[in-house]
Design an enzyme around this catalytic site. Sequence first.
Site, PDB file in Angstrom:
ATOM      1  N   ASP A  11       0.834  -1.208   0.000  1.00 35.99           N
ATOM      2  CA  ASP A  11       0.000   0.000   0.000  1.00 35.99           C
ATOM      3  C   ASP A  11       0.871   1.261   0.000  1.00 35.99           C
ATOM      4  OD1 ASP A  11      -2.291   1.473   0.050  1.00 35.99           O
ATOM      5  OD2 ASP A  11      -2.795   1.046   2.130  1.00 35.99           O
TER       6      ASP A  11
ATOM      7  N   ASN B 266     -10.641  -2.998  -6.507  1.00 37.40           N
ATOM      8  CA  ASN B 266      -9.802  -2.078  -7.290  1.00 37.40           C
ATOM      9  C   ASN B 266     -10.362  -1.767  -8.688  1.00 37.40           C
ATOM     10  OD1 ASN B 266      -6.625  -3.254  -5.914  1.00 37.40           O
ATOM     11  ND2 ASN B 266      -7.867  -1.500  -5.307  1.00 37.40           N
TER      12      ASN B 266
END
Length: 229
Positions: free
Chosen positions: A15, A63
């Site tokens: 991340d 996503n």
Amino acid sequence: MEGLKIPRHIGFIMDGNGRWAKQRKQPRNFGHIHGSNRIDEVVTACLDLGVECVSLYAFSTENWQRPKEEVDKICDILHKFLNQYAKKLIGNKIRLQISGDYTKFPKKIINLIEKRLEETKHFENRTLNIAINYGSKQEIVSAVNKLIESGKTCVTESDFASALYTANLPDIDLVVRTSGEQRVSNFFLWQIAYAELYFTPVLWPDFDKNELLKAIEWYSNRDRRYGKV
Ligand code: FPP
């Protein structure tokens, strides 16, 4: 290095690519490119230390909701990675495994994934497991459906584990999440039941071998009791 306990299986939630790019006044994709360039160093360092399996969260089921331009760029990066990294996978006897429904990706990625899976399927000792179009809740529900379809009315933990993408892999011992967020974000929820969770403020494109060693040193000092005293 001495006295390090080496996890059998490490999962990385990579991340912070977007924030890394923003800090440099660059588009988010710049962060993804630099993030993907980190993977080789980190995976190689894990395997050199004796880790048997590395799982990477590259693309979640959520996503797809990102702007098309970003999704397309991540697909390009994935394609390039599968193309170039393959030689290394084969040279280093690493089996590629994919967790998630990769058939939703463009045909050229599906073809390349299937080629790499085939080329590396006979390697038994080390695995690179890439989670793409992956979500743990979806994996669990589809495992339940698979078991029902197979006619089972009562299942054991072992039956259940066998119906997951990670059927052949040990459970995850250590989860590393970069960028300071302290969440598991639908990442292998069953497989991390007893994992140690390591959160670091370092953004993924800055996560290197040195940061990996810090995570493993931290893990080595944990007292894993599995519910016992
Ligand atoms: C999280 O950062 C990162 C992603 C959702 C994508 C990760 C993808 C790669 C590293 C490249 C492709 C993968 C492989 C295996 C080649 P973010 O975009 O959420 O960052 P932010 O939280 O700072 O916005």
